[in-house]
Write a protein that holds these residues in place. Structure first.
Motif, mmCIF file in Angstrom:
data_model
loop_
_atom_site.group_PDB
_atom_site.id
_atom_site.type_symbol
_atom_site.label_atom_id
_atom_site.label_comp_id
_atom_site.label_asym_id
_atom_site.label_seq_id
_atom_site.Cartn_x
_atom_site.Cartn_y
_atom_site.Cartn_z
ATOM 1 N N PRO A 77 -44.202 -49.704 15.370
ATOM 2 C CA PRO A 77 -42.850 -49.139 15.401
ATOM 3 C C PRO A 77 -42.686 -48.213 16.599
ATOM 4 O O PRO A 77 -43.637 -47.609 17.086
ATOM 5 N N ASN A 78 -41.426 -48.098 17.061
ATOM 6 C CA ASN A 78 -41.106 -47.180 18.141
ATOM 7 C C ASN A 78 -40.077 -46.168 17.658
ATOM 8 O O ASN A 78 -39.622 -46.205 16.505
ATOM 9 N N VAL A 79 -39.686 -45.269 18.535
ATOM 10 C CA VAL A 79 -38.769 -44.197 18.152
ATOM 11 C C VAL A 79 -37.397 -44.757 17.809
ATOM 12 O O VAL A 79 -36.742 -44.325 16.847
ATOM 13 N N ALA A 80 -36.937 -45.732 18.598
ATOM 14 C CA ALA A 80 -35.608 -46.299 18.346
ATOM 15 C C ALA A 80 -35.543 -46.996 17.000
ATOM 16 O O ALA A 80 -34.580 -46.825 16.233
ATOM 17 N N SER A 81 -36.550 -47.800 16.695
ATOM 18 C CA SER A 81 -36.544 -48.497 15.405
ATOM 19 C C SER A 81 -36.672 -47.513 14.247
ATOM 20 O O SER A 81 -36.038 -47.694 13.193
ATOM 21 N N LEU A 82 -37.464 -46.451 14.416
ATOM 22 C CA LEU A 82 -37.595 -45.453 13.350
ATOM 23 C C LEU A 82 -36.278 -44.710 13.131
ATOM 24 O O LEU A 82 -35.856 -44.495 11.975
ATOM 25 N N PHE A 83 -35.604 -44.337 14.213
ATOM 26 C CA PHE A 83 -34.316 -43.654 14.079
ATOM 27 C C PHE A 83 -33.279 -44.578 13.431
ATOM 28 O O PHE A 83 -32.491 -44.146 12.580
ATOM 29 N N ARG A 84 -33.281 -45.850 13.825
ATOM 30 C CA ARG A 84 -32.340 -46.805 13.236
ATOM 31 C C ARG A 84 -32.605 -46.983 11.748
ATOM 32 O O ARG A 84 -31.664 -47.051 10.933
ATOM 33 N N TRP A 85 -33.878 -47.044 11.364
ATOM 34 C CA TRP A 85 -34.207 -47.201 9.944
ATOM 35 C C TRP A 85 -33.779 -45.972 9.148
ATOM 36 O O TRP A 85 -33.240 -46.097 8.034
ATOM 37 N N VAL A 86 -34.002 -44.777 9.695
ATOM 38 C CA VAL A 86 -33.599 -43.562 8.993
ATOM 39 C C VAL A 86 -32.093 -43.490 8.837
ATOM 40 O O VAL A 86 -31.564 -43.138 7.757
#
Length: 235
Positions: free
Chosen positions: A201-210
């Motif tokens: 996972p990367n920061v963008a995908s983590l932010f999108r999931w949150v």
């Protein structure tokens, strides 16, 4: 007593004079007058002074050359920027003028005048207000502060557990299978792409999931995202 007393009396002064001459001759050979010493000192001081002047001249010359090249570089950069920032001038195309004797064609009376175009609708108003705290903005700010503080607390706890396990392992009290822990982490958080390879996972995908998790069945998504970003900033 010597049979020749006169010969011994004559030889002593002669030998003493010869010895004195031998001892004083080398000193006379290396005798340097005081004027010669003064001239030698003057020459040495003059040579040292010339060397200092040459050294200072070289230093000043290098400094002046560096300033000169710095000015040349500054002027070159300024000219390049001015050339690149110069506005582009477009000239109107040359049109042929009507001959002086030409007569315009007669206008027709049955022509229909052009209808004026309808006015354009006003631009849509944005739902984001910089100085208005809407329900979505307040919820986003609170959620951002909570997520940031919670992430710090989780990172603190996980980091403390890791350091503690490493310390106990250095004392041979426990033994941790980090390979199995890495496999467990990959199975939980890694994703599989179209080629079948696992991607971390990367920061963008983590932010999108949150954001997707927090805005599920929440209508004020735009204002919530703005407030959430602000909460992460001030949290």
């Amino acid at each position: 007593m010597s049979p020749f007393p006169l010969s011994s009396l004559i030889s002593r002064p002669v030998c003493g004079a010869a010895t004195k001459a031998r001892t004083t001759r080398p000193n006379a050979r290396y005798f340097v007058p005081s004027a010669g010493k003064t001239y030698a000192r003057f020459q040495h001081a003059d040579a040292v002074k010339r060397a200092q002047i040459a050294k200072e001249f070289k230093k000043d010359f290098k400094k002046d050359m560096s300033k000169f090249w710095l000015k040349i570089g500054t002027v070159t950069v300024g000219l390049g920027v001015a050339f690149l920032a110069a506005p582009v001038i477009y000239c109107d195309p040359v049109t042929s003028k009507t001959a002086p004797g030409a007569v315009s064609p007669p206008s027709q009376d049955n022509t229909v005048p052009a209808q004026p175009s309808p006015p354009l609708p006003p631009p849509p108003q944005s739902s984001l207000k910089l100085y208005e705290l809407t329900f979505g903005t307040v919820c986003g700010i609170c959620a951002g502060v909570f997520v940031k503080k919670g992430a710090k607390a989780v990172a603190f706890v996980v980091g403390g557990v890791f350091v503690l396990l490493q310390y106990l392992g250095s004392l041979s009290l426990v033994r941790v299978n980090w390979g199995r822990a890495a496999t467990r982490f990959e199975s939980l958080f890694y994703s599989t792409d179209a080629t079948g390879a696992k991607r971390p996972p990367n920061v963008a995908s983590l932010f999108r999931w949150v954001v997707d998790f927090l805005t599920a069945d929440f209508q004020q998504r735009a204002t919530f995202v703005a407030g959430f970003a602000l909460g992460l900033r001030i949290g």
